[in-house]
Structures are given as C-alpha cells and as structure tokens.
Design a protein around this motif. Structure first.
Motif, PDB file in Angstrom:
ATOM      1  N   ARG A 220       0.803  -1.225   0.000  1.00 35.07           N
ATOM      2  CA  ARG A 220       0.000   0.000   0.000  1.00 35.07           C
ATOM      3  C   ARG A 220       0.837   1.277   0.000  1.00 35.07           C
ATOM      4  NH1 ARG A 220      -2.527   0.793   6.040  1.00 35.07           N
ATOM      5  NH2 ARG A 220      -0.643   0.436   7.267  1.00 35.07           N
ATOM      6  N   ARG A 221       2.136   1.164   0.060  1.00 34.02           N
ATOM      7  CA  ARG A 221       2.974   2.367   0.161  1.00 34.02           C
ATOM      8  C   ARG A 221       2.976   3.136  -1.160  1.00 34.02           C
ATOM      9  NH1 ARG A 221       5.969   4.066   4.113  1.00 34.02           N
ATOM     10  NH2 ARG A 221       7.898   5.246   3.849  1.00 34.02           N
ATOM     11  N   THR A 222       2.699   4.442  -1.079  1.00 33.72           N
ATOM     12  CA  THR A 222       2.608   5.216  -2.318  1.00 33.72           C
ATOM     13  C   THR A 222       4.002   5.528  -2.870  1.00 33.72           C
ATOM     14  OG1 THR A 222       2.669   7.372  -1.234  1.00 33.72           O
ATOM     15  CG2 THR A 222       0.486   6.348  -1.506  1.00 33.72           C
TER      16      THR A 222
ATOM     17  N   ASP B 263       5.533   8.449  -1.096  1.00 32.77           N
ATOM     18  CA  ASP B 263       6.198   8.151   0.174  1.00 32.77           C
ATOM     19  C   ASP B 263       7.510   7.407  -0.049  1.00 32.77           C
ATOM     20  OD1 ASP B 263       4.384   9.455   1.765  1.00 32.77           O
ATOM     21  OD2 ASP B 263       3.171   7.676   2.176  1.00 32.77           O
TER      22      ASP B 263
ATOM     23  N   ARG C 272       9.928  10.202  -1.039  1.00 31.38           N
ATOM     24  CA  ARG C 272      10.195  11.169   0.037  1.00 31.38           C
ATOM     25  C   ARG C 272      10.834  10.519   1.255  1.00 31.38           C
ATOM     26  NH1 ARG C 272       8.308  15.881   0.673  1.00 31.38           N
ATOM     27  NH2 ARG C 272       7.956  15.476   2.890  1.00 31.38           N
ATOM     28  N   GLN C 273      10.241   9.404   1.712  1.00 32.61           N
ATOM     29  CA  GLN C 273      10.669   8.821   2.989  1.00 32.61           C
ATOM     30  C   GLN C 273      11.805   7.816   2.803  1.00 32.61           C
ATOM     31  OE1 GLN C 273       9.272  10.180   5.564  1.00 32.61           O
ATOM     32  NE2 GLN C 273       7.587  11.190   4.505  1.00 32.61           N
TER      33      GLN C 273
ATOM     34  N   THR D 120      12.915  14.646  -1.087  1.00 31.69           N
ATOM     35  CA  THR D 120      11.765  15.381  -0.558  1.00 31.69           C
ATOM     36  C   THR D 120      11.326  16.535  -1.460  1.00 31.69           C
ATOM     37  OG1 THR D 120      13.275  16.705   0.764  1.00 31.69           O
ATOM     38  CG2 THR D 120      12.282  14.797   1.848  1.00 31.69           C
TER      39      THR D 120
ATOM     40  N   HIS E 180       6.324  16.894  -3.528  1.00 33.19           N
ATOM     41  CA  HIS E 180       5.494  17.347  -2.407  1.00 33.19           C
ATOM     42  C   HIS E 180       4.084  16.785  -2.470  1.00 33.19           C
ATOM     43  CE1 HIS E 180       8.301  21.086  -2.425  1.00 33.19           C
ATOM     44  NE2 HIS E 180       8.813  20.103  -1.707  1.00 33.19           N
ATOM     45  N   LEU E 181       3.497  16.632  -1.291  1.00 33.78           N
ATOM     46  CA  LEU E 181       2.119  16.152  -1.204  1.00 33.78           C
ATOM     47  C   LEU E 181       1.204  17.299  -0.799  1.00 33.78           C
ATOM     48  CD1 LEU E 181       2.905  12.774   0.514  1.00 33.78           C
ATOM     49  CD2 LEU E 181       1.758  13.045  -1.689  1.00 33.78           C
ATOM     50  N   GLY E 182       0.302  17.650  -1.698  1.00 39.96           N
ATOM     51  CA  GLY E 182      -0.585  18.786  -1.411  1.00 39.96           C
ATOM     52  C   GLY E 182      -2.008  18.386  -1.110  1.00 39.96           C
ATOM     53  N   CYS E 183      -2.445  17.232  -1.622  1.00 42.01           N
ATOM     54  CA  CYS E 183      -3.844  16.859  -1.350  1.00 42.01           C
ATOM     55  C   CYS E 183      -4.029  15.369  -1.115  1.00 42.01           C
ATOM     56  CB  CYS E 183      -4.774  17.358  -2.461  1.00 42.01           C
ATOM     57  SG  CYS E 183      -4.676  16.441  -4.007  1.00 42.01           S
ATOM     58  N   GLU E 184      -3.138  14.570  -1.642  1.00 39.26           N
ATOM     59  CA  GLU E 184      -3.227  13.103  -1.510  1.00 39.26           C
ATOM     60  C   GLU E 184      -4.517  12.538  -2.067  1.00 39.26           C
ATOM     61  OE1 GLU E 184      -1.177  11.450   2.184  1.00 39.26           O
ATOM     62  OE2 GLU E 184      -1.593  13.520   2.764  1.00 39.26           O
ATOM     63  N   HIS E 185      -5.181  13.289  -2.950  1.00 36.71           N
ATOM     64  CA  HIS E 185      -6.287  12.670  -3.670  1.00 36.71           C
ATOM     65  C   HIS E 185      -6.281  13.019  -5.155  1.00 36.71           C
ATOM     66  CE1 HIS E 185      -8.142  16.275  -1.684  1.00 36.71           C
ATOM     67  NE2 HIS E 185      -8.794  16.409  -2.816  1.00 36.71           N
TER      68      HIS E 185
ATOM     69  N   GLY F 209      14.249  21.301  -5.684  1.00 39.10           N
ATOM     70  CA  GLY F 209      13.758  20.294  -4.734  1.00 39.10           C
ATOM     71  C   GLY F 209      14.608  20.194  -3.477  1.00 39.10           C
TER      72      GLY F 209
ATOM     73  N   ASP G  61       9.658  17.880   5.549  1.00 40.97           N
ATOM     74  CA  ASP G  61      10.926  17.368   5.014  1.00 40.97           C
ATOM     75  C   ASP G  61      11.952  17.152   6.118  1.00 40.97           C
ATOM     76  OD1 ASP G  61       9.736  17.707   2.555  1.00 40.97           O
ATOM     77  OD2 ASP G  61      10.740  19.599   2.125  1.00 40.97           O
TER      78      ASP G  61
ATOM     79  N   GLN H  17      13.367  15.313   9.033  1.00 45.84           N
ATOM     80  CA  GLN H  17      13.205  13.949   9.529  1.00 45.84           C
ATOM     81  C   GLN H  17      14.333  13.605  10.500  1.00 45.84           C
ATOM     82  OE1 GLN H  17      12.974  11.479   6.005  1.00 45.84           O
ATOM     83  NE2 GLN H  17      11.210  12.592   5.196  1.00 45.84           N
TER      84      GLN H  17
ATOM     85  N   TYR I 178       1.550   5.240   8.445  1.00 47.47           N
ATOM     86  CA  TYR I 178       0.438   4.411   7.968  1.00 47.47           C
ATOM     87  C   TYR I 178      -0.239   3.729   9.157  1.00 47.47           C
ATOM     88  CZ  TYR I 178       1.943   4.837   3.033  1.00 47.47           C
ATOM     89  OH  TYR I 178       2.253   5.304   1.787  1.00 47.47           O
TER      90      TYR I 178
ATOM     91  N   MET J   3      -0.900  25.621  -0.479  1.00 52.10           N
ATOM     92  CA  MET J   3      -0.730  24.314  -1.135  1.00 52.10           C
ATOM     93  C   MET J   3      -0.036  23.299  -0.226  1.00 52.10           C
ATOM     94  SD  MET J   3      -2.479  24.641  -3.731  1.00 52.10           S
ATOM     95  CE  MET J   3      -2.275  22.910  -4.047  1.00 52.10           C
ATOM     96  N   GLU J   4       0.752  23.761   0.713  1.00 49.20           N
ATOM     97  CA  GLU J   4       1.332  22.828   1.685  1.00 49.20           C
ATOM     98  C   GLU J   4       0.397  22.727   2.883  1.00 49.20           C
ATOM     99  OE1 GLU J   4       4.550  24.228   4.061  1.00 49.20           O
ATOM    100  OE2 GLU J   4       5.145  22.234   4.702  1.00 49.20           O
ATOM    101  N   PRO J   5      -0.096  21.525   3.163  1.00 51.42           N
ATOM    102  CA  PRO J   5      -0.855  21.373   4.408  1.00 51.42           C
ATOM    103  C   PRO J   5       0.058  21.665   5.599  1.00 51.42           C
ATOM    104  CG  PRO J   5      -1.155  19.474   2.957  1.00 51.42           C
ATOM    105  CD  PRO J   5      -0.020  20.278   2.405  1.00 51.42           C
TER     106      PRO J   5
ATOM    107  N   ASP K 187      -3.453  15.808   6.484  1.00 45.39           N
ATOM    108  CA  ASP K 187      -3.833  15.611   5.086  1.00 45.39           C
ATOM    109  C   ASP K 187      -4.851  16.674   4.696  1.00 45.39           C
ATOM    110  OD1 ASP K 187      -6.448  14.718   5.710  1.00 45.39           O
ATOM    111  OD2 ASP K 187      -5.791  12.636   5.846  1.00 45.39           O
ATOM    112  N   ARG K 188      -5.173  16.729   3.413  1.00 45.41           N
ATOM    113  CA  ARG K 188      -5.989  17.841   2.935  1.00 45.41           C
ATOM    114  C   ARG K 188      -7.414  17.794   3.477  1.00 45.41           C
ATOM    115  NH1 ARG K 188      -4.515  22.690   1.721  1.00 45.41           N
ATOM    116  NH2 ARG K 188      -2.786  21.833   0.510  1.00 45.41           N
TER     117      ARG K 188
ATOM    118  N   PHE L 143     -10.699  18.604  -2.791  1.00 49.03           N
ATOM    119  CA  PHE L 143     -10.582  19.584  -3.882  1.00 49.03           C
ATOM    120  C   PHE L 143     -11.580  19.302  -5.011  1.00 49.03           C
ATOM    121  CE2 PHE L 143      -5.913  20.747  -2.807  1.00 49.03           C
ATOM    122  CZ  PHE L 143      -6.359  21.690  -1.890  1.00 49.03           C
TER     123      PHE L 143
END
Lengths: 162, 769
Positions: free
Chosen positions: A23-25, A28, A31-32, A37, A40-45, B20, B27, B29, B117, B183-185, B266-267, B682
């Motif tokens: 399930r890991r995107t 991620d 980034r992880q 990095t 960027h994740l702005g909405c995840e949908h 980037g 970012d 960590q 997760y 745009m950045e949560p 999350d959004r 959105f």
C-alpha cells in the motif's frame, strides 16, 4: 505479517532497491525511503498535482501510484532536472518569469511541463494554459507559469529548427 | 553599486525551491521519529460520553494514544490579537475536547505510532461515543447565548444624516465561508533533547516568537528551552502559523515520549481543521443627498465565527467595521457586529480579512445606489472619494490597537489611471462587441482601501561575517512571499554590495527572539525598516573601524561598493572582510572593553498603519444556459508607495486576484443542516486553475510614498484580493442586467436564479467613464 515486496526502480538515472508494503505510495517511497523530498504532497487525492513525477516519461500523480507499480520502471523527479549547479532552461524560466512564490507546487508544475515540452509542442499560450490547468497553484495566479512554459517551448523549438 | 531597492532582482529563494532542495516542515526527519495522527470529531455538536482506545493501543507499532484525560486540565489556546472591551475568555478552544465537541474536525485524541500508515490505521480504531446535541449552522437561528461579542464602531450623527437624506439605499450582502488553502498542508516536526529538557520545533511559521511564548506557557517551560527553527512554508495567507491545538499537542507528545514526533495533516483534515474565514451577513445602508453625495453609512453585520474563538479573537469583525467606509468621504458612520459562535470550524484571518467582506458589501451597495440614483457607477464613486487635499484623514475609530488615520494619497488620480488603462486596452469595445452578438458580457469596478505596516515594532539584527557577507536576522517570516529577497535588497544598499552578498534568516527564535512575524502586509514595511536601520548602524561601525585601519578620521572615509576607503581614493579600499578581521579581539585594533564584531540590533517602532488603496476592473462573460461566469479580463491599479522589488509586488497582486476570484465564483465551505462539512476535498472546494484565472493587467503606482516608514513602502500582500469579490460581482450584475448582487460566491446556480428573476432590467450603464 506485512505484505512486503522487493522493488527495483530507476530514479533520475540511479537504480534503487527497496522493500515496500504494497500500500505504500510512490510519493512516500521517494520522500521517505529515498530522501527525495522535492516531490510534495498537497492533497493526496490526485487533484492538486504537487506530487507529479514522470513515470517512464509520463506525468503521474505519485500520491495515486503505489511504489510497487513502479517496479522495473524509471522515475524522474525535480531533483533530476538541474545539471549539477546549472539550472535547466525550464527552471531558469520559472525564476525569470516569477512563476513561483512559495514553491511548494513548483516541482509538480516543472514535471508536468517537462512532459509537455517533451512532446515538442508549438507552445501556443492557450494550449500551455490548458496543460498547466491540470495542477493547482495558490500563490502566483498562474501567469508566470504560463509565460515560463511558453518561453521554453519557443526556445526549444528554435533550437530544434536550428 | 546601483541601488538594489527598486530593482527587479531575481529571488534568492528560487534556486532551492526549483531544485527540490528546499526544506518544508514535513521534510525535516529524525532517526526513530514517531508519527502522530489526530482523531477528530465526526459530530458537529455533542457530549463525549466515552472514548475507547484499547484496540488502537493494541495495534503493533502504536506508541501512545492520548485524550483530554492525559493532558493537564483547562488548557486553552489564548488570543493573540485582543479587541478592547470584549471578553471571549470562556469561548477559547481547548487543546483536546474533554466533555463536549463543537464542530466536525475538533481534536479528541491523538495516536502516535512508529509509522504514519500505522498511526492512521490506529486512529480509525479509536471509538468516541457522543450524545448528539442540536448544531447551530445558520446565524439566523442564533440566540443571545450564541453571541460572543456585540460591538460597534462609528462617528458622527448617523440618525440625522439618514433623516435628511434624499435617497436611502439598502441591501443585504452575504459573503460565503472560505479558507486560504496554502498548497502545503500544515506540518510540524518536533525534536526533544532529554539532556537539556528542550524542544526544537520545525514548521511554526508566521508568528514564531508569539507561538513560542504560548507553547512555553502551556507546557510550563522557559521560553529559552524552546527553539522555533525557520523552514520553508508552502503559503500562508493568514491561516498557516497561528497557534492551533496541534501546535501544543505535537511538542507536548515529543516531551512526553522523549523522542522526535512528526505530524503532517492531510488535505481532508486541513479543510475542517485550519481557520475558516469570511462568512458574514451584512445589512448595509447609505444615505445620499439629491446629487449623490454620501451623508451617512451604516452596517449591521453578523459574523459566523465557528465553534470557538481562536487566536485572532474578534479582530476580523472589528477590521470589517473599521475599514468599511473605505476611501470615501463618509461624514457619519455606524457599524455594529454580532459575532456568533456556530458548530463549524472556528475562524481566523484570511488575506485581506474584513476588507474583502466589507469592500464587497460597500461596493455592491454603491452599484445599487448608482442604479437607483440614475448615476454612472464611476461618477458616484468619483464624487465621494476623499480628495488628496482632505488627506491625512482621521476617522474617530480604532482597529488593531491604533487610530484610523488615512495617510496621504490621491484616490481620484488612481481611479483615473485605472480607467485610462481600461480605455487603452479596449475593454469597453470588447464588451460592446460581445453584446452586439447577443452574448452576456459585463464590466465591473470596485474601489478599495487597504491597510499595511502594522506596528508597533519589529526587530532586526545585521552583522558582517568572516568572508565579508552581510547577514540579516529578521523578525519577519518567510511564507513564500519573497521576503528574503526584499530584505536582502534593503540591507545591500547600506553597504553598496549586490543583494546576493546578503543572507537573510527569518523566523528563528534563537537568532531573532524579538520578531513580530509576517502578517497583515507588514513585514517588508516594518521588518524592512528595522533591517535598514540596523544595517545603517553597522555601516557606521564599519566606517569607524575602517577609518582606524586606514589611519584616517571617520569623516574622511566612505563606504562604497562593499569597501571602506579614504574619500575619493579607490586604491585605499579595505573590504568588509578586512574590516571584520579588524573587529576580532585578536586583531589588536579594538580598544579596551570595546565590543568585538560588526553587528547591530535595531527595533523599529511605528504608531500608525499606512493605508494603500486601489481599484479593480474586470470584464466577464456569463453563459446564459449554465450560469457559468468566465472572467475575460482583469486589471488592478494599486498605490504601493515605493516598490522594493516591482516583480514581487506584481506577483503578490496577481496571486491575490486569483484567490479573490476563487472566493467570488468558486470557493465555498458548505455545511448541511447537521453541521456536516460538504467541502472536504478539492473536488468539492474548488480552487481556480489556470483555465479560470486570466492574465492580470497591472497599474502599480508609486505616486504617494508612505510617510510612516523610511522606505516609503505601503505593503503589497493583500490589495490583489481585497476588491476581487466586489469587482467580479459588479461585472456579473452588469452582464446579466441586475443592479447588484448580494451573495458571494456568484455560483452558477445563483446566476441562473438571477437570470430568471423578475427584477432583471435592462443593463445599467457600462460607461465607467
């Protein structure tokens, strides 16, 4: 027991092996797990496009792609655009045209535009506007982004036509 | 070296953002970092009867689950901006809901796990039993008990003005519920150092010094044991960086667990957790003499503040009233506002708070008045704008703790410049041609007053470093607006160095413990003035020590192109690096007890704000079938006083227009009657894309430098937003032939309703001349 997979992927020309939950995107993973990095994740949908990367040259929302789906494929991210200290023509145009402010959406727009520019377009401003309407920016009002992509399309066309 | 202020220099920020390599909150960590996930109420209003976290705790990888029972009792988030004579102390938001939930999205528990997760999995296993209560969703249904503040501002004899008026024009104006949507949560990473019991916080932006004070108070820690680090921020616009429940919970958890904790929202969470704004209902009325001269103005506002009073207190309603008369000559004015607590996400500021709402109400009222009085919309405004000979103009009101004194300017001239540009661009012909084809086109106009440069102070440190670079430690914060570049330009001019020889650090509380942050279009003006003064003091010191090195009198040396030299003798030049060397204790140039180094701190203070002003003009086309509104053309004319970097000013204005247009046409946080938010993605909360936002023409004027600060700057952050709702509504009303529109957003459904309404008349004048 977690469902783990060994995945091999090429990111910006370098090969990585990672062990992933199914399930890991991809976002991620980049980034992880790989420490890239810049994506960027702005909405995840799948709407904002900040996480856009190129998967085998095609723009994808990396928040909607699982890492395992990238197995054996090539990924290009914002970290792969500059040549050492030398910014790419597109990166320079974004700065010159003030196509970024907070810069959070910028990597997504850059990758979206790279994929578009790879199609060797004429760079009609209306077409560029249509293409970049796939992603969201909240700072610039889009004008600088449209100008930057249009300029680079014209410059690359000129270069191609010699 | 030519002056850097006023130049279109490329941004210092761009390289890291384009490659980037920028560092945003999420970012950062750390090894063995834990991940927090907030469990939020799914019910708008109710009593918490039980929380069962046993299943969550049992999930492998879960580190901790906390509820209100685990935190000290009675912790609530204090107000940052007080309004005199209001008491909201009983309505502040607790850091975790204990006995009652008041909106969907309210934090009730936090899960911490080794992996984000797993944290999210576990959060779904926490069950919260709630006895539902009736939610209050509409201010029309409010009772006295729901009103947290009821106050007025005004001056003059309003009743007499309305009594002797030839015309009274009144209308209702409702502005929808919007939010800023950077745009950045939000994201916070907190590292805990057990050896010193201290915290490092990454991701606090906007007002880090204030937030550290609040955090220290809530944790019972000394402020010096908490360091807010500067990181990049993906847009602020008012909502990011205020003190929210998570700004307590994440550091508190890091200390409780003695390890680093990361939290990234999350959004979907963002849209119910971060401050909402804008939602107001106005009953606004103006009294006119027979010739269209304004005699008086009054407004009765109901402000939907959501479930609690957050850090902004009731400042947005206060600003609404204080700024409502705008740039006009209004002899008598009375505004009243009732601040209602409803069962929705609490509110705060969003870019041009109070002004977007008030400008919409006032300018739509004036459009209606023009129609009813049979005057051209421009002429009505021109007659009533304060003249340059009437400025400065004091209104017997206060806001943000200062008197309202409109400083100098020429409002009529700015309006003329805007309309001259519209003529040049041929927009009237564009509209006429479209209409000749039977299409629904319209032109809209709105004039506005802004505010900027809020004091009372900001602080900057400037120092020279070992290689002769200039280092600025500013009290501003970097939210993407380009403040690093602007402050570098300001500092560079004091030393005659290029702006890229200047390094700017914003918003680090260790390096600059006296900063006031970036908000209210204030940081270039106020923090920038502090930087200029501090740099000037360092330049004096550079000349002093340089003279010593050159064995000359201080009056005989000059600082040119980043070097000290005997006046007119380039060959004698000593670089900043050489002077820095001389300022080191070991160098032998310092007198006994003389401080080492080349550094100065300056605190710039200012009593009054400066009031920039402008006009928005736009052309729209309405689709008669769908009610869709397309903005075809857009122009902003704005008095900036003095632009430190014109490119950045233009960027601020253009971006503001896009946000303002969003609120005018697309964006609305909708709730159903049960208080369930309907706009949590959105797909439902629609932001404008490049397909909706046209290229924006700009007339940026430097006709009236501000007298309140040495730069003459008036601030650029909000003028692109302020009048966008009003201008778009004005254009739509013109296109479809109604005198004015009383509701934002002007969504397709309301346009279709208006198109079918009986009131539709022939179009009123689009002369705009």
């Amino acid at each position: 027991m977690k469902d783990q997979h060994l995945v091999t992927l090429d990111v910006n020309g370098r090969e990585y092996e990672v062990v992933l939950e199914s399930r890991r995107t991809l976002a991620d993973v980049l980034r992880q797990d790989l420490g890239l990095t810049g994506t960027h994740l702005g909405c995840e949908h799948g709407i904002c496009g900040a996480c856009t990367v190129l998967l085998d040259g095609e723009p994808v929302r990396s928040c909607l792609v699982f890492g395992v789906q990238a197995d054996g494929r090539s990924v290009r991210t914002v970290e792969g655009l500059a040549d050492g200290d030398e910014l790419s023509d597109l990166q320079q145009a974004f700065s010159r045209c003030h196509g970024l402010q907070c810069g959070f959406c910028t990597p997504g727009f850059l990758m979206l535009a790279e994929a578009y520019l790879d199609t060797e377009p004429a760079g009609d401003p209306e077409e560029v506007r249509d293409v970049v309407s796939a992603n969201l920016c909240r700072c610039t009002g889009y004008q600088g982004i449209v100008e930057a992509v249009t300029e680079v399309a014209a410059a690359r066309r000129k270069q191609r036509d010699g | 070296m030519a002056d850097q202020v006023g130049q279109r220099t490329p941004r210092k920020e761009d390289r890291r953002l384009l490659t980037g390599t920028a560092t945003f909150g999420s970012d950062v960590q750390f090894p063995r970092m834990a991940h927090a996930r907030v469990v939020r109420s799914l019910v708008a209003h109710g009593a918490i009867t039980a929380i069962d976290a046993s299943a969550a705790r049992a999930l492998p990888g879960v580190v901790d689950v906390v509820t209100a029972a685990d935190v000290p009792t009675g912790l609530a988030i204090p107000v940052r901006l007080q309004v005199p004579d209001t008491d909201v102390s009983g309505r502040l938001q607790p850091v975790l809901a204990a006995t009652e939930v008041r909106y969907v999205g309210e934090p009730v528990a936090v899960v911490v796990a080794d992996d984000p997760y797993v944290a999210e999995d576990a959060s779904g296993l926490v069950t919260v039993d709630i006895d539902d209560r009736d939610p209050l969703v509409d201010v029309d249904d409010a009772t006295e008990a729901d009103v947290v503040a009821d106050f007025g501002l005004g001056y003059g004899d309003v009743d007499t003005a309305f009594g002797r008026a030839a015309h009274v024009v009144a209308m209702d104006v409702a502005v929808g519920r919007h939010t800023a949507v950077p745009m950045e949560p939000r994201a916070l990473t907190v590292e805990y150092q057990p050896a010193t019991d201290s915290l490092s916080v990454y991701g606090a932006t906007k007002v880090p010094v204030f937030n550290r004070q609040v955090l220290a108070g809530l944790l019972g820690m000394d402020e010096s044991a908490i360091r807010m680090h500067a990181v990049d921020a993906g847009g602020g616009f008012g909502v990011r960086g205020e003190f929210y429940p998570e700004d307590f919970l994440v550091p508190w958890l890091a200390r409780r667990l003695r390890r680093a904790v990361s939290w990234v929202e999350d959004r979907a969470e963002h849209l119910v957790a971060v401050n909402h704004s804008r939602q107001q209902r106005h009953r606004v009325e103006a009294a006119f003499a027979a010739d269209g001269t304004i005699l008086g103005l009054r407004d009765d506002v109901r402000h939907d503040n959501g479930a609690y009073v957050r850090t902004h207190g009731v400042i947005v309603p206060e600003l609404t009233l204080a700024m409502l008369p705008g740039p006009y000559r209004v002899p008598a004015y009375r505004g009243r506002v009732r601040v209602v607590l409803t069962n929705k996400t609490p509110c705060g500021t969003y870019r041009a708070p109070g002004r977007y709402e008030g400008t919409t109400a006032r300018e739509q009222l004036f459009d209606l008045a023009a129609a009813e009085l049979g005057l051209d919309r421009v002429e009505l405004r021109r007659r009533n704008l304060l003249g340059s000979d009437e400025l400065p103009h004091t209104r017997a009101m206060h806001t943000l703790g200062t008197d309202v004194v409109l400083d100098g300017g020429d409002y009529v001239r700015l309006l003329d410049r805007a309309l001259a540009r519209v003529d040049e661009l041929g927009w009237r012909q564009l509209v006429d041609a479209g209409r000749a084809e039977g299409r629904l086109l319209g032109l809209g106009l709105a004039v506005f007053l802004e505010k900027s440069g809020l004091g009372p102070y900001d602080t900057a440190d400037v120092e020279i470093t070992s290689t002769g670079r200039v280092r600025v430690l500013s009290g501003g914060t970097s939210l993407g607006q380009g403040i690093e570049t602007a402050l570098a330009q300001i500092a560079a001019d004091e030393f005659g160095v290029p702006y890229d020889a200047v390094d700017v650090i914003n918003g680090d509380t260790l390096l600059q413990p006296y900063g006031t942050g970036s908000w209210a279009s204030r940081s270039t003006v106020v923090a920038g003035s502090a930087v200029q003064r501090a740099a000037r003091e360092v330049a004096v010191r550079v000349r002093e020590l340089g003279a010593r090195l050159l064995e000359a009198a201080p009056d005989d040396v000059e600082l040119v192109d980043g070097a000290v030299r005997v006046k007119g003798v380039p060959g004698s030049a000593r670089s900043l690096a050489e002077v820095w060397q001389a300022a080191q204790p070991r160098a032998g140039w310092l007198a006994a007890d003389e401080p080492a180094g080349l550094a100065a701190r300056h605190r710039f203070t200012v009593d009054h704000m400066t009031y920039p002003y402008g006009a928005h003009v736009c052309a729209v086309e309405v689709d008669p079938g769908t009610g869709n509104v397309q903005v075809l053309r857009y122009l902003v004319a704005y008095e900036i006083g003095r632009a430190v970097n014109p490119t950045l000013v233009e960027g601020q204005l253009r971006g503001g227009v896009a946000q303002g247009m969003g609120g005018a046409l697309l964006e609305e946080l909708v709730y159903d009657e049960q208080g369930q938010p309907q706009s949590t993605t959105f797909m439902d909360y629609l932001l404008p894309t490049a397909a909706e936002v046209p290229a924006v023409d700009l007339v940026v004027c430097e006709d009236a430098p501000a007298a309140t600060n040495p730069l003459g700057a008036r601030g650029a952050g909000e003028g692109g937003v302020t009048a966008a709702g009003a201008a778009v509504a004005s254009a739509v009303s013109d296109a479809i032939g109604v005198p004015a529109i009383g509701k934002l957003p002007v969504d397709p459904r309301s346009v279709v309703r208006l198109l079918r309404s009986e009131d539709r008349t022939t179009r009123h004048s689009v002369a705009l001349s």
